[in-house]
Design a protein around this motif. Structure first.
Motif, PDB file in Angstrom:
ATOM      1  N   PRO A  63     -25.909   3.409 -10.431  1.00 36.14           N
ATOM      2  CA  PRO A  63     -26.352   2.100 -10.019  1.00 36.14           C
ATOM      3  C   PRO A  63     -25.796   1.125 -10.405  1.00 36.14           C
ATOM      4  O   PRO A  63     -25.176   1.125 -11.634  1.00 36.14           O
ATOM      5  N   GLU A  64     -25.858  -0.207  -9.816  1.00 36.26           N
ATOM      6  CA  GLU A  64     -25.049  -1.234 -10.173  1.00 36.26           C
ATOM      7  C   GLU A  64     -26.242  -2.288 -10.754  1.00 36.26           C
ATOM      8  O   GLU A  64     -25.785  -3.112 -11.484  1.00 36.26           O
ATOM      9  N   LYS A  65     -27.380  -2.230 -10.783  1.00 36.98           N
ATOM     10  CA  LYS A  65     -28.357  -2.680 -11.431  1.00 36.98           C
ATOM     11  C   LYS A  65     -29.638  -1.875 -11.312  1.00 36.98           C
ATOM     12  O   LYS A  65     -29.858  -0.755 -10.826  1.00 36.98           O
ATOM     13  N   ARG A  66     -30.738  -2.387 -12.225  1.00 37.90           N
ATOM     14  CA  ARG A  66     -31.946  -1.680 -12.228  1.00 37.90           C
ATOM     15  C   ARG A  66     -32.714  -1.755 -10.726  1.00 37.90           C
ATOM     16  O   ARG A  66     -32.525  -2.656 -10.043  1.00 37.90           O
ATOM     17  N   ASN A  67     -32.915  -0.304 -10.574  1.00 33.02           N
ATOM     18  CA  ASN A  67     -33.926  -0.182  -9.177  1.00 33.02           C
ATOM     19  C   ASN A  67     -34.559   1.145  -9.262  1.00 33.02           C
ATOM     20  O   ASN A  67     -34.436   2.142  -9.950  1.00 33.02           O
ATOM     21  N   PRO A  68     -35.614   1.178  -8.559  1.00 29.80           N
ATOM     22  CA  PRO A  68     -36.645   2.183  -8.595  1.00 29.80           C
ATOM     23  C   PRO A  68     -35.854   3.527  -8.082  1.00 29.80           C
ATOM     24  O   PRO A  68     -36.138   4.662  -8.386  1.00 29.80           O
ATOM     25  N   ALA A  69     -34.974   3.320  -7.054  1.00 30.40           N
ATOM     26  CA  ALA A  69     -34.459   4.644  -6.610  1.00 30.40           C
ATOM     27  C   ALA A  69     -33.724   5.423  -7.654  1.00 30.40           C
ATOM     28  O   ALA A  69     -33.617   6.570  -7.584  1.00 30.40           O
ATOM     29  N   ASP A  70     -33.026   4.763  -8.439  1.00 32.83           N
ATOM     30  CA  ASP A  70     -32.431   5.434  -9.627  1.00 32.83           C
ATOM     31  C   ASP A  70     -33.147   5.664 -11.170  1.00 32.83           C
ATOM     32  O   ASP A  70     -32.489   5.861 -12.035  1.00 32.83           O
ATOM     33  N   SER A  71     -34.288   5.173 -10.894  1.00 35.27           N
ATOM     34  CA  SER A  71     -35.051   5.379 -12.262  1.00 35.27           C
ATOM     35  C   SER A  71     -35.222   6.762 -12.658  1.00 35.27           C
ATOM     36  O   SER A  71     -35.405   8.002 -11.597  1.00 35.27           O
ATOM     37  N   LEU A  72     -35.345   7.167 -13.673  1.00 33.79           N
ATOM     38  CA  LEU A  72     -35.654   8.576 -14.522  1.00 33.79           C
ATOM     39  C   LEU A  72     -37.062   8.864 -14.444  1.00 33.79           C
ATOM     40  O   LEU A  72     -37.359   9.928 -14.952  1.00 33.79           O
ATOM     41  N   THR A  73     -37.951   8.177 -13.819  1.00 37.11           N
ATOM     42  CA  THR A  73     -39.437   8.479 -13.782  1.00 37.11           C
ATOM     43  C   THR A  73     -39.842   9.923 -13.270  1.00 37.11           C
ATOM     44  O   THR A  73     -40.338  10.624 -13.833  1.00 37.11           O
ATOM     45  N   ARG A  74     -38.905  10.306 -12.226  1.00 38.14           N
ATOM     46  CA  ARG A  74     -39.412  11.473 -11.719  1.00 38.14           C
ATOM     47  C   ARG A  74     -39.018  12.623 -12.493  1.00 38.14           C
ATOM     48  O   ARG A  74     -39.299  14.018 -12.535  1.00 38.14           O
ATOM     49  N   VAL A  75     -37.666  12.314 -13.185  1.00 31.88           N
ATOM     50  CA  VAL A  75     -36.983  13.321 -13.966  1.00 31.88           C
ATOM     51  C   VAL A  75     -38.101  13.706 -15.441  1.00 31.88           C
ATOM     52  O   VAL A  75     -38.117  14.673 -15.636  1.00 31.88           O
ATOM     53  N   ALA A  76     -38.498  12.539 -15.934  1.00 32.49           N
ATOM     54  CA  ALA A  76     -39.497  12.523 -17.051  1.00 32.49           C
ATOM     55  C   ALA A  76     -40.517  13.625 -16.464  1.00 32.49           C
ATOM     56  O   ALA A  76     -41.208  14.297 -17.422  1.00 32.49           O
ATOM     57  N   LYS A  77     -41.226  13.506 -15.510  1.00 37.24           N
ATOM     58  CA  LYS A  77     -42.350  14.101 -14.964  1.00 37.24           C
ATOM     59  C   LYS A  77     -41.811  15.552 -14.822  1.00 37.24           C
ATOM     60  O   LYS A  77     -42.572  16.516 -15.331  1.00 37.24           O
ATOM     61  N   ARG A  78     -40.700  15.957 -14.263  1.00 38.96           N
ATOM     62  CA  ARG A  78     -40.420  17.532 -14.080  1.00 38.96           C
ATOM     63  C   ARG A  78     -40.008  17.814 -15.751  1.00 38.96           C
ATOM     64  O   ARG A  78     -40.119  18.942 -15.625  1.00 38.96           O
ATOM     65  N   LEU A  79     -39.423  16.952 -16.494  1.00 39.48           N
ATOM     66  CA  LEU A  79     -39.202  17.604 -17.730  1.00 39.48           C
ATOM     67  C   LEU A  79     -40.376  18.223 -18.412  1.00 39.48           C
ATOM     68  O   LEU A  79     -40.545  19.041 -19.337  1.00 39.48           O
ATOM     69  N   HIS A  80     -41.487  17.057 -18.331  1.00 37.36           N
ATOM     70  CA  HIS A  80     -42.829  17.430 -19.037  1.00 37.36           C
ATOM     71  C   HIS A  80     -43.265  18.949 -18.437  1.00 37.36           C
ATOM     72  O   HIS A  80     -43.988  19.686 -19.052  1.00 37.36           O
ATOM     73  N   GLU A  81     -42.950  19.072 -17.231  1.00 39.27           N
ATOM     74  CA  GLU A  81     -43.335  20.484 -16.627  1.00 39.27           C
ATOM     75  C   GLU A  81     -42.748  21.659 -17.544  1.00 39.27           C
ATOM     76  O   GLU A  81     -43.529  22.894 -17.437  1.00 39.27           O
ATOM     77  N   TYR A  82     -41.728  21.483 -17.908  1.00 43.11           N
ATOM     78  CA  TYR A  82     -40.916  22.378 -18.734  1.00 43.11           C
ATOM     79  C   TYR A  82     -41.331  22.547 -20.160  1.00 43.11           C
ATOM     80  O   TYR A  82     -41.031  23.221 -21.009  1.00 43.11           O
ATOM     81  N   LEU A  83     -41.867  21.272 -20.625  1.00 47.34           N
ATOM     82  CA  LEU A  83     -42.303  21.103 -22.113  1.00 47.34           C
ATOM     83  C   LEU A  83     -43.903  20.834 -21.871  1.00 47.34           C
ATOM     84  O   LEU A  83     -44.169  19.758 -22.537  1.00 47.34           O
ATOM     85  N   PRO A  84     -44.731  21.714 -21.572  1.00 52.09           N
ATOM     86  CA  PRO A  84     -46.051  21.228 -21.397  1.00 52.09           C
ATOM     87  C   PRO A  84     -46.829  20.987 -22.621  1.00 52.09           C
ATOM     88  O   PRO A  84     -47.775  20.237 -22.537  1.00 52.09           O
TER      89      PRO A  84
END
Length: 224
Positions: A63-84
């Motif tokens: 990313p060249e600047k903050r943007n929703p497409a490169d947010s780690l939001t979906r990564v955080a959700k997936r990480l929680h699935e592995y650390l329930p």
């Protein structure tokens, strides 16, 4: 010589853990392959088992600047699935809002928003490295895929904190060590990626070790 987390006593510490969560995405920006997340779970669980507080640092895309497409939001959700059994909190801006980090509870995993949203990361800005280092007592690198980069979260922070390698980094270093020093023959090496500039020295070295070298991805175009 690098020491790894299973070779030292690390308990009741706040640890800044550099991980490689630069996952593959589908056209709709959902995760298509989460192997990079799964591979760091043993290190995360090991450190949590020893009663450490974890602050994860990762990037996604370029990313060249903050943007929703490169947010780690979906990564955080997936990480929680592995650390329930652990709360996973994504901190949008650790500089502007340090409150969430100050209230981190034992067992809670904090993931900082895409570290490349900060200009100081890829510039290895000393002040930005100090801001990152101030969040923790210890630094752990479990991100082999970015260890060649001259970024604040890769080389700036470990100059300021006691630093160790994670279990995934140890595994990757051991595997490469075995291939480079005691390869089983015949040996075929496969190299991919976008940029030849970051891999040319490694490719040159592999030509002295491997019987056959296969080049794919974007870097193959340079040779074509």
């Amino acid at each position: 010589v690098m020491k790894f987390i299973d070779e030292v006593e690390l308990s009741y510490k706040t640890i800044l853990l550099r991980v490689d969560f630069n996952v593959s995405l589908n056209p709709n920006h959902s995760i298509s392959n989460d192997e990079r997340i799964r591979q760091s779970i043993p290190t995360i669980e090991y450190l949590l088992k020893h009663r450490n507080k974890l602050i994860l640092v990762a990037h996604l895309g370029e990313p060249e600047k903050r943007n929703p497409a490169d947010s780690l939001t979906r990564v955080a959700k997936r990480l929680h699935e592995y650390l329930p059994h652990h709360k996973v909190t994504l901190v949008n801006d650790f500089i502007a809002d340090p409150h969430q980090l100050e209230q981190q509870k034992e067992g809670e995993v904090i993931l900082l928003e895409n570290i490349r949203f900060y200009p100081g990361e890829q510039k290895n800005d000393p002040e930005f490295a100090k801001q990152l280092a101030s969040l923790a007592e210890v630094y752990v690198n479990d991100a082999f895929g970015v260890s060649h980069r001259k970024s604040a979260s890769v080389i700036g922070v470990p100059a300021l904190l006691p630093s160790y390698g994670g279990l995934l980094l140890k595994k990757e270093v051991d595997m490469i060590d075995r291939v480079m020093k005691h390869p089983k023959k015949p040996l075929v090496a496969i190299i991919g990626g976008k940029k030849i500039s970051t891999k040319i020295k490694f490719i040159t070295k592999l030509t002295t070790v491997a019987d056959c070298l296969l080049l794919g991805g974007g870097l193959a175009n340079t040779f074509l």
